[in-house]
Design a protein around this motif. Structure first.
Motif, PDB file in Angstrom:
ATOM      1  N   PHE A 189     -46.989   2.848  -6.350  1.00 24.01           N
ATOM      2  CA  PHE A 189     -47.342   3.976  -5.479  1.00 24.01           C
ATOM      3  C   PHE A 189     -47.792   3.494  -4.102  1.00 24.01           C
ATOM      4  CE2 PHE A 189     -48.411   6.348  -9.606  1.00 24.01           C
ATOM      5  CZ  PHE A 189     -47.152   6.912  -9.653  1.00 24.01           C
ATOM      6  N   ASN A 190     -48.592   2.429  -4.067  1.00 25.71           N
ATOM      7  CA  ASN A 190     -49.045   1.895  -2.781  1.00 25.71           C
ATOM      8  C   ASN A 190     -47.873   1.353  -1.959  1.00 25.71           C
ATOM      9  OD1 ASN A 190     -51.749   2.471  -3.241  1.00 25.71           O
ATOM     10  ND2 ASN A 190     -52.207   0.459  -4.109  1.00 25.71           N
ATOM     11  N   SER A 191     -46.903   0.737  -2.652  1.00 24.42           N
ATOM     12  CA  SER A 191     -45.735   0.215  -1.954  1.00 24.42           C
ATOM     13  C   SER A 191     -44.935   1.346  -1.316  1.00 24.42           C
ATOM     14  CB  SER A 191     -44.842  -0.572  -2.922  1.00 24.42           C
ATOM     15  OG  SER A 191     -45.499  -1.728  -3.380  1.00 24.42           O
ATOM     16  N   TYR A 192     -44.741   2.437  -2.052  1.00 24.40           N
ATOM     17  CA  TYR A 192     -44.057   3.597  -1.477  1.00 24.40           C
ATOM     18  C   TYR A 192     -44.804   4.106  -0.251  1.00 24.40           C
ATOM     19  CZ  TYR A 192     -40.536   4.442  -5.115  1.00 24.40           C
ATOM     20  OH  TYR A 192     -39.449   4.354  -5.947  1.00 24.40           O
ATOM     21  N   HIS A 193     -46.124   4.188  -0.366  1.00 27.45           N
ATOM     22  CA  HIS A 193     -46.945   4.713   0.729  1.00 27.45           C
ATOM     23  C   HIS A 193     -46.850   3.813   1.961  1.00 27.45           C
ATOM     24  CE1 HIS A 193     -50.263   6.709   2.749  1.00 27.45           C
ATOM     25  NE2 HIS A 193     -50.870   5.543   2.898  1.00 27.45           N
ATOM     26  N   GLU A 194     -46.960   2.501   1.773  1.00 24.14           N
ATOM     27  CA  GLU A 194     -46.918   1.559   2.898  1.00 24.14           C
ATOM     28  C   GLU A 194     -45.549   1.550   3.567  1.00 24.14           C
ATOM     29  OE1 GLU A 194     -48.171  -2.205   1.440  1.00 24.14           O
ATOM     30  OE2 GLU A 194     -50.197  -1.517   0.942  1.00 24.14           O
ATOM     31  N   ARG A 195     -44.485   1.533   2.763  1.00 23.53           N
ATOM     32  CA  ARG A 195     -43.153   1.513   3.357  1.00 23.53           C
ATOM     33  C   ARG A 195     -42.855   2.829   4.068  1.00 23.53           C
ATOM     34  NH1 ARG A 195     -44.056  -2.730   1.036  1.00 23.53           N
ATOM     35  NH2 ARG A 195     -45.180  -2.930   2.992  1.00 23.53           N
ATOM     36  N   LEU A 196     -43.346   3.944   3.535  1.00 19.46           N
ATOM     37  CA  LEU A 196     -43.145   5.233   4.203  1.00 19.46           C
ATOM     38  C   LEU A 196     -43.824   5.229   5.561  1.00 19.46           C
ATOM     39  CD1 LEU A 196     -42.175   8.156   4.291  1.00 19.46           C
ATOM     40  CD2 LEU A 196     -44.247   8.813   3.038  1.00 19.46           C
ATOM     41  N   ASN A 197     -45.052   4.713   5.631  1.00 24.71           N
ATOM     42  CA  ASN A 197     -45.754   4.634   6.909  1.00 24.71           C
ATOM     43  C   ASN A 197     -44.993   3.763   7.905  1.00 24.71           C
ATOM     44  OD1 ASN A 197     -47.884   6.312   6.262  1.00 24.71           O
ATOM     45  ND2 ASN A 197     -49.203   4.655   5.524  1.00 24.71           N
ATOM     46  N   GLU A 198     -44.429   2.653   7.410  1.00 23.63           N
ATOM     47  CA  GLU A 198     -43.670   1.776   8.301  1.00 23.63           C
ATOM     48  C   GLU A 198     -42.402   2.461   8.795  1.00 23.63           C
ATOM     49  OE1 GLU A 198     -43.356  -1.479   5.598  1.00 23.63           O
ATOM     50  OE2 GLU A 198     -44.984  -2.597   6.541  1.00 23.63           O
ATOM     51  N   LEU A 199     -41.747   3.222   7.919  1.00 21.99           N
ATOM     52  CA  LEU A 199     -40.563   3.965   8.332  1.00 21.99           C
ATOM     53  C   LEU A 199     -40.916   5.030   9.373  1.00 21.99           C
ATOM     54  CD1 LEU A 199     -38.692   4.473   4.932  1.00 21.99           C
ATOM     55  CD2 LEU A 199     -37.913   3.118   6.880  1.00 21.99           C
ATOM     56  N   LEU A 200     -42.058   5.706   9.191  1.00 22.67           N
ATOM     57  CA  LEU A 200     -42.497   6.708  10.158  1.00 22.67           C
ATOM     58  C   LEU A 200     -42.823   6.052  11.496  1.00 22.67           C
ATOM     59  CD1 LEU A 200     -44.761   8.990   7.921  1.00 22.67           C
ATOM     60  CD2 LEU A 200     -42.493   9.516   8.849  1.00 22.67           C
ATOM     61  N   ASN A 201     -43.425   4.867  11.450  1.00 22.04           N
ATOM     62  CA  ASN A 201     -43.713   4.150  12.697  1.00 22.04           C
ATOM     63  C   ASN A 201     -42.423   3.780  13.424  1.00 22.04           C
ATOM     64  OD1 ASN A 201     -46.498   4.237  12.376  1.00 22.04           O
ATOM     65  ND2 ASN A 201     -46.586   2.277  11.291  1.00 22.04           N
ATOM     66  N   THR A 202     -41.415   3.356  12.649  1.00 19.68           N
ATOM     67  CA  THR A 202     -40.117   3.038  13.253  1.00 19.68           C
ATOM     68  C   THR A 202     -39.488   4.284  13.861  1.00 19.68           C
ATOM     69  OG1 THR A 202     -39.726   1.242  11.676  1.00 19.68           O
ATOM     70  CG2 THR A 202     -37.797   2.153  12.788  1.00 19.68           C
ATOM     71  N   SER A 211     -41.277   5.205  17.015  1.00 17.83           N
ATOM     72  CA  SER A 211     -40.919   4.268  18.083  1.00 17.83           C
ATOM     73  C   SER A 211     -39.584   4.642  18.716  1.00 17.83           C
ATOM     74  CB  SER A 211     -40.864   2.842  17.530  1.00 17.83           C
ATOM     75  OG  SER A 211     -40.415   1.932  18.503  1.00 17.83           O
ATOM     76  N   ILE A 212     -38.609   4.978  17.871  1.00 16.71           N
ATOM     77  CA  ILE A 212     -37.290   5.355  18.377  1.00 16.71           C
ATOM     78  C   ILE A 212     -37.362   6.671  19.152  1.00 16.71           C
ATOM     79  CG2 ILE A 212     -34.957   6.052  17.689  1.00 16.71           C
ATOM     80  CD1 ILE A 212     -35.291   4.182  15.277  1.00 16.71           C
ATOM     81  N   ALA A 213     -38.132   7.618  18.625  1.00 14.90           N
ATOM     82  CA  ALA A 213     -38.179   8.960  19.207  1.00 14.90           C
ATOM     83  C   ALA A 213     -39.031   9.029  20.474  1.00 14.90           C
ATOM     84  CB  ALA A 213     -38.715   9.949  18.166  1.00 14.90           C
ATOM     85  N   PHE A 214     -40.125   8.264  20.520  1.00 16.73           N
ATOM     86  CA  PHE A 214     -41.105   8.470  21.584  1.00 16.73           C
ATOM     87  C   PHE A 214     -41.294   7.282  22.533  1.00 16.73           C
ATOM     88  CE2 PHE A 214     -42.732  11.012  17.873  1.00 16.73           C
ATOM     89  CZ  PHE A 214     -42.285  12.230  18.344  1.00 16.73           C
ATOM     90  N   ASP A 215     -40.975   6.066  22.098  1.00 18.58           N
ATOM     91  CA  ASP A 215     -41.214   4.893  22.943  1.00 18.58           C
ATOM     92  C   ASP A 215     -39.971   4.539  23.750  1.00 18.58           C
ATOM     93  OD1 ASP A 215     -43.700   4.740  21.860  1.00 18.58           O
ATOM     94  OD2 ASP A 215     -43.268   3.058  20.524  1.00 18.58           O
TER      95      ASP A 215
END
Length: 210
Positions: free
Chosen positions: A125-138, A141-145
Protein backbone atom coordinates in the motif's frame (compact mmCIF):
# COMPACT_ATOMS: atom_id res chain seq x y z
CA UNK A 1 21.14 -12.85 0.40
CA UNK A 2 19.54 -12.69 3.88
CA UNK A 3 22.10 -10.16 5.07
CA UNK A 4 21.49 -7.87 2.09
CA UNK A 5 17.73 -8.23 2.48
CA UNK A 6 17.98 -7.40 6.17
CA UNK A 7 20.09 -4.31 5.47
CA UNK A 8 17.57 -3.00 2.91
CA UNK A 9 14.25 -4.25 4.29
CA UNK A 10 14.94 -5.22 7.92
CA UNK A 11 13.13 -2.12 9.15
CA UNK A 12 10.13 -2.95 6.95
CA UNK A 13 9.67 -6.74 7.01
CA UNK A 14 9.69 -9.18 9.92
CA UNK A 15 12.40 -11.83 10.07
CA UNK A 16 10.07 -14.64 8.94
CA UNK A 17 9.13 -12.78 5.76
CA UNK A 18 12.76 -11.96 4.98
CA UNK A 19 13.60 -15.65 5.32
CA UNK A 20 10.79 -16.56 2.91
CA UNK A 21 11.91 -13.95 0.37
CA UNK A 22 15.45 -15.36 0.54
CA UNK A 23 14.12 -18.89 -0.05
CA UNK A 24 11.93 -18.17 -3.09
CA UNK A 25 13.45 -14.99 -4.53
CA UNK A 26 15.94 -14.85 -7.39
CA UNK A 27 18.96 -12.62 -6.78
CA UNK A 28 20.17 -10.52 -9.74
CA UNK A 29 23.28 -8.38 -10.10
CA UNK A 30 22.44 -6.03 -12.98
CA UNK A 31 24.78 -3.57 -14.73
CA UNK A 32 23.95 0.05 -15.52
CA UNK A 33 21.82 0.51 -18.63
CA UNK A 34 20.25 -2.97 -18.55
CA UNK A 35 16.60 -3.23 -19.62
CA UNK A 36 14.75 -5.12 -16.90
CA UNK A 37 11.21 -4.72 -18.19
CA UNK A 38 9.99 -3.82 -21.67
CA UNK A 39 6.63 -2.39 -22.66
CA UNK A 40 4.34 -5.24 -23.70
CA UNK A 41 6.09 -7.88 -21.61
CA UNK A 42 4.20 -10.16 -19.26
CA UNK A 43 5.75 -9.77 -15.83
CA UNK A 44 6.35 -12.93 -13.84
CA UNK A 45 8.07 -11.43 -10.80
CA UNK A 46 8.24 -8.27 -8.71
CA UNK A 47 11.62 -6.59 -8.09
CA UNK A 48 12.81 -5.65 -4.60
CA UNK A 49 15.73 -3.27 -4.96
CA UNK A 50 18.71 -4.03 -2.71
CA UNK A 51 21.03 -1.34 -4.08
CA UNK A 52 21.38 0.97 -7.05
CA UNK A 53 18.63 2.77 -8.96
CA UNK A 54 16.13 1.95 -11.70
CA UNK A 55 14.39 4.48 -13.94
CA UNK A 56 10.78 3.90 -14.97
CA UNK A 57 9.80 5.22 -18.40
CA UNK A 58 6.57 5.58 -20.38
CA UNK A 59 6.33 5.67 -24.16
CA UNK A 60 3.88 7.60 -26.35
CA UNK A 61 2.38 6.52 -29.69
CA UNK A 62 5.36 8.00 -31.57
CA UNK A 63 7.87 5.97 -29.56
CA UNK A 64 9.10 8.94 -27.51
CA UNK A 65 9.91 8.28 -23.85
CA UNK A 66 9.06 10.15 -20.67
CA UNK A 67 10.79 9.58 -17.35
CA UNK A 68 8.16 8.85 -14.68
CA UNK A 69 10.23 8.20 -11.55
CA UNK A 70 13.20 6.38 -10.05
CA UNK A 71 13.27 3.33 -7.81
CA UNK A 72 15.95 3.20 -5.11
CA UNK A 73 17.10 0.89 -2.31
CA UNK A 74 14.12 -0.46 -0.39
CA UNK A 75 11.64 0.36 -3.19
CA UNK A 76 9.54 -1.64 -5.59
CA UNK A 77 7.45 -0.64 -8.59
CA UNK A 78 3.70 -0.43 -8.01
CA UNK A 79 3.01 -0.53 -11.75
CA UNK A 80 4.88 -3.83 -11.88
CA UNK A 81 2.81 -5.12 -8.97
CA UNK A 82 -0.40 -4.18 -10.76
CA UNK A 83 0.69 -6.06 -13.89
CA UNK A 84 1.67 -9.10 -11.82
CA UNK A 85 -1.61 -9.23 -9.94
CA UNK A 86 -3.70 -8.68 -13.07
CA UNK A 87 -1.60 -10.90 -15.35
CA UNK A 88 -1.50 -8.02 -17.83
CA UNK A 89 1.19 -6.66 -20.11
CA UNK A 90 3.63 -4.05 -18.85
CA UNK A 91 2.91 -0.44 -19.79
CA UNK A 92 6.30 0.81 -18.59
CA UNK A 93 9.97 0.29 -19.41
CA UNK A 94 12.42 -0.26 -16.54
CA UNK A 95 16.16 0.38 -17.08
CA UNK A 96 18.92 0.35 -14.47
CA UNK A 97 20.24 3.88 -13.93
CA UNK A 98 23.24 2.55 -12.01
CA UNK A 99 24.69 -0.89 -11.29
CA UNK A 100 21.97 -2.53 -9.20
CA UNK A 101 21.24 -5.55 -7.06
CA UNK A 102 17.69 -6.82 -6.77
CA UNK A 103 15.61 -9.82 -5.82
CA UNK A 104 12.76 -10.99 -8.04
CA UNK A 105 9.78 -12.26 -6.05
CA UNK A 106 7.51 -14.79 -7.85
CA UNK A 107 3.99 -13.48 -8.37
CA UNK A 108 2.31 -16.48 -6.74
CA UNK A 109 3.82 -15.43 -3.40
CA UNK A 110 2.51 -11.88 -3.53
CA UNK A 111 -1.12 -12.72 -2.69
CA UNK A 112 -0.06 -15.31 -0.13
CA UNK A 113 2.12 -12.78 1.73
CA UNK A 114 -0.62 -10.13 1.56
CA UNK A 115 -2.82 -12.41 3.66
CA UNK A 116 -0.01 -13.75 5.85
CA UNK A 117 2.12 -10.69 6.70
CA UNK A 118 0.88 -7.28 7.80
CA UNK A 119 4.27 -5.77 6.95
CA UNK A 120 3.93 -6.95 3.33
CA UNK A 121 0.42 -5.45 3.05
CA UNK A 122 1.69 -2.14 4.41
CA UNK A 123 4.66 -2.24 2.06
CA UNK A 124 2.42 -2.79 -0.98
CA UNK A 125 0.00 0.00 0.00
CA UNK A 126 2.82 2.42 0.83
CA UNK A 127 4.50 1.64 -2.49
CA UNK A 128 1.30 2.45 -4.38
CA UNK A 129 0.97 5.69 -2.42
CA UNK A 130 4.60 6.78 -3.01
CA UNK A 131 4.59 5.97 -6.71
CA UNK A 132 1.24 7.75 -7.16
CA UNK A 133 2.68 10.88 -5.55
CA UNK A 134 5.71 10.68 -7.84
CA UNK A 135 3.47 10.31 -10.88
CA UNK A 136 1.43 13.34 -9.77
CA UNK A 137 4.64 15.33 -9.33
CA UNK A 138 5.69 14.36 -12.86
CA UNK A 139 2.26 15.35 -14.20
CA UNK A 140 2.39 18.67 -12.34
CA UNK A 141 5.87 19.33 -13.72
CA UNK A 142 4.73 18.72 -17.30
CA UNK A 143 1.54 20.75 -16.89
CA UNK A 144 2.80 23.72 -14.87
CA UNK A 145 6.61 24.00 -15.05
CA UNK A 146 8.56 25.50 -17.91
CA UNK A 147 11.14 23.28 -19.57
CA UNK A 148 14.07 25.14 -17.98
CA UNK A 149 12.71 24.38 -14.49
CA UNK A 150 12.06 20.76 -15.46
CA UNK A 151 15.62 20.44 -16.78
CA UNK A 152 17.12 21.82 -13.55
CA UNK A 153 15.03 19.40 -11.48
CA UNK A 154 16.05 16.55 -13.77
CA UNK A 155 19.75 17.34 -13.37
CA UNK A 156 19.42 17.65 -9.59
CA UNK A 157 17.65 14.29 -9.38
CA UNK A 158 20.21 12.63 -11.66
CA UNK A 159 23.00 13.99 -9.47
CA UNK A 160 21.28 12.71 -6.32
CA UNK A 161 20.57 9.26 -7.75
CA UNK A 162 24.13 8.86 -9.04
CA UNK A 163 25.62 10.33 -5.83
CA UNK A 164 27.91 12.70 -7.70
CA UNK A 165 28.04 15.85 -9.81
CA UNK A 166 28.77 14.13 -13.14
CA UNK A 167 25.85 13.38 -15.49
CA UNK A 168 26.80 10.85 -18.17
CA UNK A 169 23.94 11.52 -20.56
CA UNK A 170 23.90 13.02 -24.04
CA UNK A 171 21.66 15.96 -24.87
CA UNK A 172 19.53 13.60 -26.95
CA UNK A 173 19.08 11.15 -24.05
CA UNK A 174 18.00 13.99 -21.76
CA UNK A 175 15.57 15.20 -24.42
CA UNK A 176 14.04 11.71 -24.67
CA UNK A 177 13.54 11.41 -20.93
CA UNK A 178 12.02 14.91 -20.65
CA UNK A 179 9.92 14.36 -23.79
CA UNK A 180 11.50 17.36 -25.50
CA UNK A 181 13.79 17.99 -28.47
CA UNK A 182 17.59 17.89 -28.50
CA UNK A 183 17.71 21.47 -29.85
CA UNK A 184 15.67 22.81 -26.93
CA UNK A 185 17.68 20.87 -24.34
CA UNK A 186 21.01 21.93 -25.84
CA UNK A 187 19.94 25.57 -25.79
CA UNK A 188 18.83 25.39 -22.16
CA UNK A 189 22.00 23.55 -21.11
CA UNK A 190 24.10 26.23 -22.78
CA UNK A 191 22.15 28.87 -20.88
CA UNK A 192 22.82 27.05 -17.59
CA UNK A 193 26.52 26.90 -18.48
CA UNK A 194 26.59 30.64 -19.15
CA UNK A 195 25.01 31.17 -15.71
CA UNK A 196 27.81 29.14 -14.11
CA UNK A 197 25.45 26.36 -12.99
CA UNK A 198 27.01 23.56 -15.05
CA UNK A 199 29.97 22.73 -17.27
CA UNK A 200 29.33 21.07 -20.63
CA UNK A 201 31.90 18.53 -21.82
CA UNK A 202 32.03 16.22 -24.81
CA UNK A 203 30.63 13.14 -23.08
CA UNK A 204 29.29 14.42 -19.76
CA UNK A 205 27.81 17.33 -17.82
CA UNK A 206 29.35 18.57 -14.59
CA UNK A 207 27.02 20.09 -12.01
CA UNK A 208 28.47 23.19 -10.34
CA UNK A 209 25.69 25.18 -8.65
CA UNK A 210 22.05 24.28 -9.30
Amino acid sequence: MIQELTESYGGIFEKELINEIAQVGTFKDVPEGHKLIEIGDYIKGMPLLISGAIKILREDNDGDELLLYYLEKGDTCSMTMACCMGDSKSEIRAITETDSKLIMVPIQKMEEWTAKYKSWRNFVFNSYHERLNELLNTLDSIAFDKMDARLVNYLKEKSRINKGNIINNTHQEIAYELHSSRVVISRLLKKLEQMGSIELHRNYIKILDL
